[in-house]
Design an enzyme around this catalytic site. Structure first.
Site, short mmCIF file in Angstrom:
data_model
loop_
_atom_site.label_atom_id
_atom_site.label_comp_id
_atom_site.label_asym_id
_atom_site.label_seq_id
_atom_site.Cartn_x
_atom_site.Cartn_y
_atom_site.Cartn_z
N HIS A 1 -13.31 30.23 -0.31
CA HIS A 1 -14.41 31.25 -0.52
C HIS A 1 -14.13 32.38 -1.34
CE1 HIS A 1 -16.74 28.79 2.16
NE2 HIS A 1 -15.89 28.88 2.88
N ASP B 1 -13.64 20.28 1.93
CA ASP B 1 -14.18 21.17 2.97
C ASP B 1 -15.64 21.19 3.44
OD1 ASP B 1 -12.68 23.88 4.47
OD2 ASP B 1 -14.95 24.00 4.32
N ASP C 1 -12.72 20.12 8.52
CA ASP C 1 -13.92 20.59 9.28
C ASP C 1 -14.97 19.77 9.11
OD1 ASP C 1 -14.17 21.65 6.66
OD2 ASP C 1 -14.38 23.71 7.37
C1 OKP Z 1 -14.18 28.78 5.84
B1 OKP Z 1 -13.87 27.45 5.36
C2 OKP Z 1 -21.40 30.15 10.63
C3 OKP Z 1 -20.43 31.33 10.20
C4 OKP Z 1 -19.07 30.93 9.54
C5 OKP Z 1 -17.46 31.76 8.34
C6 OKP Z 1 -17.25 30.15 7.74
C7 OKP Z 1 -16.21 30.25 7.05
C8 OKP Z 1 -15.45 28.86 6.85
N1 OKP Z 1 -21.93 30.45 11.75
N2 OKP Z 1 -18.35 31.76 9.33
O1 OKP Z 1 -14.48 26.83 4.37
O2 OKP Z 1 -13.43 26.16 6.54
ZN ZN Z 2 -15.00 25.14 5.88
#
Ligand code: OKP
Ligand code: ZN
Length: 348
Positions: A160, A196, A285
C-alpha cells in the site's frame, strides 16, 4: 530455499488501531511475523537467513527523497512538539483542497504523507520498515545470485505504500524496491503478482507508467473493500505503461473455483509477458477466517496457488504482505511454499 528475516522488524509496535469506529489492538502485529518465522523454521530447517544491510539508495530508487526524510524524522518531530503516543494522521486534503502543500508542523506533514487512519508512525516504525525493505532486497539479491526462489519475511508489509505516502500498515514498498533492485542488476522485465486480499495501490502507482514492471493483482473489489479508491479493472496503465497493469477484482465470498480461475488468467498474462523474474506479493489474508477479509481459501488452496505459480517456471521471490489470522498465517505460507517447491521438483 532461503527465508530472509530481520529481528528489528518486530520493534514496530503500534498501540491501537482505529477500525470500524472502534479502537482495537492492531491487526498488523509483530506476533504474526514471529509465529510465521517459527512455522518456517519448523517446516524448512536451516532455511532462515538474517537480512543483509543495503544502502538507502535502493529506497530512493522507488520513494521520493522528501518522503524518506519524513519517515526518518516524523516520530522525533511528533515528540518534539510535545505529543505523546503514536503519531497518527488526522486531516486529509481531499478533492479540490491543496494536496500538494507540505505544511510545516508534524500534524500537517503526517497528513500529507499518508492516506488513511489505521496506520500510525511509532517510535520504531522507521527501523522496522527499513529492515523490512532490506529483507526484500536480500531475497532479490539471492535471485540475482542465481537462486531459483527465495522467501522474504517482510514486516511491516509494503504494497500500500506509494512513492510518497504510507498507509494500510505499509511504509516502504518492499516488492517494488526488490523489483527495482533486479532491474538494476540487469533483469529487463519483472512481473509482480499481488495475491494479497487487498489491492496493492502503492505498487500500482509506482509502476503505472512503466512497461518494464508488469503489476498484476487479484484482490477484493475496491467497491466494497480497502483501499476503495484504486484497484478497479479499468486501470490498465498509462503512457508507456499502458497494458502493463492488470487488476482482477473479485467479489467478497470468492473461494477457489473463482479465485483459481482469476489466478490462472493472471498467470497466463504474466507468461505472455515472459518476465526475467517474478515477485509475488504474498498476502495470505485471502484465507477463510481472516479477520479483515472476505475470501474463503483453504490450506490446500494455498498449495494449489504455489503450484500454479511454479508452473510459470520463472525465478520467483515471495515477499510477505498481509494475513491476520495469526494462528493460520504460518501454515498457509508454508503451504504456498510447499506447493511451489513440490511442483518445481516434479518438473524435469
Ligand atoms: C493491509 B494489507 C477495513 C480497514 C482496513 C487497513 C487494511 C490494510 C490491509 N475495515 N484497514 O493489504 O494486508
Ligand atoms: Zn491485505
Amino acid at each position: 530455499m532461503k527465508a530472509f528475516f530481520a529481528r528489528e522488524q518486530l520493534l514496530h509496535d503500534q498501540s491501537v488501531e482505529f477500525n470500524r469506529g472502534e479502537l482495537t489492538a492492531p491487526y498488523e502485529s509483530g506476533k504474526r511475523a514471529e509465529m510465521l518465522f517459527s512455522a518456517l523454521e519448523a517446516a524448512f530447517p536451516g532455511a532462515a537467513r538474517d537480512a543483509a544491510e543495503f544502502p538507502v539508495s535502493h529506497l530512493l530508487d522507488i520513494h521520493d527523497a522528501d518522503y524518506i526524510g519524513f519517515l526518518q524524522s516524523a516520530f522525533g518531530e511528533w515528540i518534539a512538539e510535545g505529543r505523546t503516543g503514536d503519531a497518527f494522521p488526522m486531516v486529509w486534503p481531499v478533492h479540490d483542497m491543496r494536496g500538494e502543500k507540505i505544511p510545516n508542523t508534524i500534524v500537517g506533514k503526517i497528513s500529507h504523507y499518508s492516506f488513511e487512519i489505521s496506520t500510525a508512525i511509532t517510535k520504531h516504525s522507521w527501523i522496522s520498515a527499513r529492515r523490512s525493505a532490506e529483507t526484500a532486497l536480500s531475497g532479490a539479491q539471492e535471485l540475482s545470485r542465481g537462486a531459483n526462489m527465495a522467501f522474504s519475511l517482510c514486516r511491516p508489509p509494503g504494497h500500500h505504500a506509494g512513492r510518497g505516502y504510507f498507509g494500510g500498515y505499509c511504509y516502504l514498498n518492499n516488492a517494488g524496491i526488490a523489483a527495482q533492485y533486479l532491474r538494476n542488476e540487469g533483469a529487463l522485465r519483472i512481473a509482480i503478482l499481488d495475491v494479497d486480499y487487498h489491492h496493492g495501490n502503492g505498487t500500482q502507482q509506482i509502476f503505472y507508467d512503466r512497461d518494464d514492471v508488469f503489476y498484476v493483482s487479484v484482490h477484493a473489489d475496491p467497491d466494497t473493500d480497502f483501499p476503495y479508491f484504486l484497484g478497479y479493472a479499468d486501470e490498465t496503465g498509462a503512457g508507456k505503461g499502458e497494458g502493463f497493469n492488470l487488476n482482477i477484482p473479485l467479489s467478497r465470498g470468492a473461494a477457489w473455483p473463482s479465485y483459481g480461475e482469476a489466478l490462472s488468467h493472471a498467470l497466463n498474462r504474466i507468461g505472455d509477458y515472459a518476465p526475467d523474474a517474478l515477485i509475488v506479493s504474498l498476502g495470505v489474508d485471502t484465507s477463510a477466517g481472516d479477520p479483515l477479509s472476505g475470501f474463503l481459501l483453504t490450506r490446500d488452496d494455498f498449495a494449489r496457488m504455489g503450484a500454479a505459480i511454479a508452473a510459470l517456471q520463472r525465478q520467483t521471490l515471495f515477499v510477505f504482505e498481509g494475513g491476520y489470522a495469526i494462528n493460520d498465517v504460518g501454515g498457509n505460507v508454508v503451504s504456498v511454499l510447499n506447493g511451489f517447491l513440490g511442483a518445481a521438483h516434479s518438473t524435469p
